[in-house]
Scaffold this motif. Structure first.
Motif, PDB file in Angstrom:
ATOM      1  N   GLY A 234      17.508  -9.150  12.612  1.00 23.40           N
ATOM      2  CA  GLY A 234      18.038  -9.625  11.348  1.00 23.40           C
ATOM      3  C   GLY A 234      17.550  -8.866  10.137  1.00 23.40           C
ATOM      4  O   GLY A 234      17.996  -9.137   9.020  1.00 23.40           O
ATOM      5  N   LYS A 235      16.624  -7.905  10.351  1.00 23.80           N
ATOM      6  CA  LYS A 235      16.072  -7.144   9.229  1.00 23.80           C
ATOM      7  C   LYS A 235      16.382  -5.652   9.358  1.00 23.80           C
ATOM      8  O   LYS A 235      15.691  -4.819   8.788  1.00 23.80           O
ATOM      9  N   GLU A 236      17.432  -5.337  10.111  1.00 21.62           N
ATOM     10  CA  GLU A 236      17.771  -3.945  10.356  1.00 21.62           C
ATOM     11  C   GLU A 236      18.168  -3.193   9.091  1.00 21.62           C
ATOM     12  O   GLU A 236      18.005  -1.967   9.016  1.00 21.62           O
ATOM     13  N   ASN A 237      18.700  -3.891   8.105  1.00 24.22           N
ATOM     14  CA  ASN A 237      19.202  -3.229   6.896  1.00 24.22           C
ATOM     15  C   ASN A 237      18.241  -3.316   5.713  1.00 24.22           C
ATOM     16  O   ASN A 237      18.594  -2.948   4.595  1.00 24.22           O
ATOM     17  N   GLN A 238      17.042  -3.821   5.940  1.00 26.11           N
ATOM     18  CA  GLN A 238      16.076  -3.935   4.858  1.00 26.11           C
ATOM     19  C   GLN A 238      15.523  -2.562   4.448  1.00 26.11           C
ATOM     20  O   GLN A 238      15.356  -1.684   5.290  1.00 26.11           O
ATOM     21  N   TYR A 239      15.214  -2.425   3.167  1.00 27.87           N
ATOM     22  CA  TYR A 239      14.555  -1.232   2.642  1.00 27.87           C
ATOM     23  C   TYR A 239      13.315  -1.669   1.866  1.00 27.87           C
ATOM     24  O   TYR A 239      13.300  -2.743   1.255  1.00 27.87           O
ATOM     25  N   TRP A 240      12.283  -0.845   1.914  1.00 31.11           N
ATOM     26  CA  TRP A 240      11.031  -1.170   1.240  1.00 31.11           C
ATOM     27  C   TRP A 240      10.672  -0.092   0.219  1.00 31.11           C
ATOM     28  O   TRP A 240      11.065   1.063   0.351  1.00 31.11           O
ATOM     29  N   LEU A 241       9.899  -0.504  -0.769  1.00 30.96           N
ATOM     30  CA  LEU A 241       9.433   0.410  -1.810  1.00 30.96           C
ATOM     31  C   LEU A 241       8.028  -0.015  -2.211  1.00 30.96           C
ATOM     32  O   LEU A 241       7.771  -1.193  -2.466  1.00 30.96           O
ATOM     33  N   ALA A 242       7.112   0.947  -2.206  1.00 30.27           N
ATOM     34  CA  ALA A 242       5.728   0.657  -2.613  1.00 30.27           C
ATOM     35  C   ALA A 242       5.259   1.764  -3.557  1.00 30.27           C
ATOM     36  O   ALA A 242       5.275   2.937  -3.193  1.00 30.27           O
ATOM     37  N   ILE A 243       4.879   1.381  -4.774  1.00 34.58           N
ATOM     38  CA  ILE A 243       4.382   2.371  -5.737  1.00 34.58           C
ATOM     39  C   ILE A 243       2.889   2.153  -5.969  1.00 34.58           C
ATOM     40  O   ILE A 243       2.342   1.090  -5.666  1.00 34.58           O
ATOM     41  N   MET A 244       2.227   3.199  -6.473  1.00 35.28           N
ATOM     42  CA  MET A 244       0.795   3.148  -6.751  1.00 35.28           C
ATOM     43  C   MET A 244       0.592   3.014  -8.261  1.00 35.28           C
ATOM     44  O   MET A 244       0.490   4.026  -8.983  1.00 35.28           O
ATOM     45  N   PRO A 245       0.553   1.784  -8.774  1.00 37.67           N
ATOM     46  CA  PRO A 245       0.501   1.610 -10.238  1.00 37.67           C
ATOM     47  C   PRO A 245      -0.884   1.818 -10.830  1.00 37.67           C
ATOM     48  O   PRO A 245      -1.006   1.987 -12.042  1.00 37.67           O
ATOM     49  N   ASN A 246      -1.923   1.789 -10.015  1.00 40.40           N
ATOM     50  CA  ASN A 246      -3.283   1.874 -10.535  1.00 40.40           C
ATOM     51  C   ASN A 246      -3.854   3.276 -10.341  1.00 40.40           C
ATOM     52  O   ASN A 246      -4.288   3.650  -9.250  1.00 40.40           O
ATOM     53  N   GLY A 247      -3.814   4.057 -11.400  1.00 34.10           N
ATOM     54  CA  GLY A 247      -4.373   5.400 -11.348  1.00 34.10           C
ATOM     55  C   GLY A 247      -3.651   6.326 -10.392  1.00 34.10           C
ATOM     56  O   GLY A 247      -4.221   7.326  -9.949  1.00 34.10           O
ATOM     57  N   ASN A 248      -2.415   6.004 -10.028  1.00 32.03           N
ATOM     58  CA  ASN A 248      -1.620   6.833  -9.106  1.00 32.03           C
ATOM     59  C   ASN A 248      -2.199   6.887  -7.690  1.00 32.03           C
ATOM     60  O   ASN A 248      -1.831   7.753  -6.917  1.00 32.03           O
ATOM     61  N   TYR A 249      -3.096   5.959  -7.335  1.00 32.73           N
ATOM     62  CA  TYR A 249      -3.619   6.078  -5.992  1.00 32.73           C
ATOM     63  C   TYR A 249      -3.803   4.758  -5.255  1.00 32.73           C
ATOM     64  O   TYR A 249      -4.099   4.754  -4.061  1.00 32.73           O
ATOM     65  N   TYR A 250      -3.617   3.582  -5.881  1.00 35.05           N
ATOM     66  CA  TYR A 250      -3.651   2.379  -5.066  1.00 35.05           C
ATOM     67  C   TYR A 250      -2.795   1.275  -5.677  1.00 35.05           C
ATOM     68  O   TYR A 250      -2.510   1.257  -6.872  1.00 35.05           O
ATOM     69  N   GLY A 251      -2.366   0.350  -4.808  1.00 37.01           N
ATOM     70  CA  GLY A 251      -1.544  -0.785  -5.198  1.00 37.01           C
ATOM     71  C   GLY A 251      -1.561  -1.804  -4.073  1.00 37.01           C
ATOM     72  O   GLY A 251      -2.128  -1.559  -2.998  1.00 37.01           O
ATOM     73  N   ASN A 252      -0.911  -2.949  -4.267  1.00 34.90           N
ATOM     74  CA  ASN A 252      -0.907  -3.972  -3.214  1.00 34.90           C
ATOM     75  C   ASN A 252       0.395  -4.759  -3.129  1.00 34.90           C
ATOM     76  O   ASN A 252       0.431  -5.846  -2.561  1.00 34.90           O
ATOM     77  N   VAL A 253       1.485  -4.211  -3.677  1.00 32.95           N
ATOM     78  CA  VAL A 253       2.773  -4.903  -3.670  1.00 32.95           C
ATOM     79  C   VAL A 253       3.803  -4.054  -2.928  1.00 32.95           C
ATOM     80  O   VAL A 253       3.922  -2.853  -3.170  1.00 32.95           O
ATOM     81  N   ILE A 254       4.531  -4.705  -2.018  1.00 26.69           N
ATOM     82  CA  ILE A 254       5.643  -4.063  -1.307  1.00 26.69           C
ATOM     83  C   ILE A 254       6.921  -4.776  -1.740  1.00 26.69           C
ATOM     84  O   ILE A 254       7.045  -6.004  -1.587  1.00 26.69           O
ATOM     85  N   ARG A 255       7.847  -4.038  -2.284  1.00 27.79           N
ATOM     86  CA  ARG A 255       9.118  -4.608  -2.725  1.00 27.79           C
ATOM     87  C   ARG A 255      10.152  -4.456  -1.607  1.00 27.79           C
ATOM     88  O   ARG A 255      10.368  -3.351  -1.102  1.00 27.79           O
TER      89      ARG A 255
END
Length: 463
Positions: A234-255
């Motif tokens: 049921g999740k075959e068409n899902q897409y994910w995006l993860a950016i590094m908002p803190n100093g260009n090197y870490y983050g903790n949110v997956i969209r």
């Protein structure tokens, strides 16, 4: 004598370890050391000639039927089903694009072309159906005649003659197969060509197939995105995006976006927060409905289960981290890209460098259940000499900066043959100068690239 009598009954010649003396129809041969006999069927008991003629008719009928192109109609139906499914998805995506203000006359024209092709396939199927009906009519008449003759011959099947003949033929084939196996010469083992897989070797990378600006805008140059190669139902068409908002090197949110249409229109997304730790660097990847990444400020691998919202971690032995062995380009290095995760047809891989391997890249196949390493390979590729890397069919390909417009695949290591080549020159066009994330998805055979906040896909060209 008992053995010879048995062999005569089944009509076989069988090699014996010593000579056998026999009487009657069994011959003597101390020189050849074998027992031999002939199977004789009395004349007139069974109409063998009629049976042979019937067999010939059946063979001809079978060959005729086999020669018909009935399978083509099935292939057309399968193609129609797939094209209708694809067309429905494309129309849905077009509607989502239209509602999102992304109307494209090119997309509409593509749908028109596909409808025309569907019409042509329907017409071809109808013609094939009429042709096959005519062919079948003649064959049915012949089959009815053969059936009648079989019914006539059944009354002659006395003393199971036909069954005995079939069993004898089977035994002879079995003996012949055994002899062939004993005499067979085993072919020497062959080594596959480095970099090859079932659909050929990587020959090139296409022009950018899609390119949109990250939904977070140009402020965040570091990140990654893609589609799960082995998604949950049921999740075959899902897409994910993860950016590094803190100093260009870490983050903790997956969209997460439920479909490509919502991804394009930047709507209906869900933000999932990883508890207790952060994603470090742009090497994270989604696989089996889990997000794998370099745990913050450590040489550990982390696995975040998207359903259970739980985190599992384990050490990546001796892996350099915290900018010890990142990817680099001539002017600068990509921050905190020491540990890179990759997917291909074989599963999940970790690409990193160790001091014991002199800063050269190590390839490890990861057990996704507990994050243990199944097997590792040391390469001679100095990790800082590459801008990025990805896996295809168990082969690691490394890229380097060629120009602001072009990137070059210059190195490969085949984990099957353990052959490495550093003289490749496979170039592909970029939409921006830098590449922070690149990964191959074996499900659609595309490269997913994060390039200076642009989300790009390329097709892999095999040959």
């Amino acid at each position: 004598m008992a053995l010879c009598s048995f062999l005569c009954k089944i009509g076989l010649c069988f090699l014996l370890q010593s000579a056998v003396n026999a009487v009657g129809s069994v011959g003597r041969s101390r020189v050849a050391q074998r027992c031999y006999c002939d199977l004789e069927v009395p004349d007139g008991l069974f109409p063998v000639q009629q049976l042979n003629e019937l067999h010939r008719l059946c063979v001809n009928c079978t060959r005729t039927l086999a020669g018909q192109e009935f399978d083509k109609a099935v292939d057309i139906v399968v193609s129609l089903e797939q094209r209708l499914t694809d067309l429905q998805q494309r129309i849905n995506e077009f509607e989502e694009e239209y509602e999102g203000g992304l109307y494209s006359i090119i997309s509409f024209r593509i749908i028109e072309i596909e409808i025309t092709e569907l019409h042509d396939l329907f017409q071809e199927l109808q013609e094939k159906y009429m042709s096959n009906q005519n062919d079948l009519s003649g064959q049915i008449v012949q089959i009815v005649n053969i059936t009648d003759r079989v019914d006539e011959l059944q009354k002659y099947d006395r003393q199971n003659v036909v069954q005995e003949q079939r069993e004898n033929a089977r035994l002879r084939r079995s003996l012949s197969s055994c002899n062939d196996e004993l005499l067979r010469t085993v072919a020497p083992p062959t080594t596959p060509h480095p970099g090859s897989c079932s659909f050929g070797a990587l020959r090139g990378v296409s022009e950018p197939r899609s390119s949109i600006l990250s939904h977070y805008g140009t402020s965040y140059l570091y990140g990654g995105w893609g589609n799960d190669p082995l998604p949950a139902a049921g999740k075959e068409n899902q897409y994910w995006l993860a950016i590094m908002p803190n100093g260009n090197y870490y983050g903790n949110v997956i969209r997460i976006y439920p479909s490509f249409g919502t991804f394009l229109s930047k709507t209906s997304h869900t933000d999932v927060t990883i508890p207790g730790t952060h994603i470090q660097g742009t090497g994270g990847i989604m696989y089996e409905n889990c997000f794998y990444f370099n745990c913050y400020n450590s040489p550990k691998l982390c696995k975040f289960n998207m359903t259970a919202k739980s985190v599992l971690s384990d050490d990546l032995p001796f892996a350099g981290h915290n900018n010890k062995f990142p990817y680099c380009r001539p002017s600068s290095c990509l921050l905190y890209t020491d540990i890179d995760l990759a997917t291909d047809e074989n599963g999940l891989w970790a690409l990193y460098a160790t001091e014991s391997n002199f800063g050269n890249t190590v390839i490890s196949l990861v057990n996704t259940s507990d994050l243990s390493l199944i097997k590792s390979w040391n390469t001679t590729l100095y990790k800082k000499s590459a801008t990025n890397a990805f896996m295809v069919c168990g082969v690691m390909y490394a890229t380097r900066f060629f120009s602001d417009e072009m990137e070059e695949i210059f190195y490969m290591f085949d984990t099957t043959t353990e052959v490495e080549l550093n003289n490749l020159s496979i170039r592909f066009r970029k939409v921006s100068s830098g590449i922070q994330h690149i990964n191959y998805n074996p499900r659609d055979q595309k490269l997913y690239v994060y390039s200076d906040a642009f989300l790009v896909t390329h097709d892999i060209i095999f040959g």
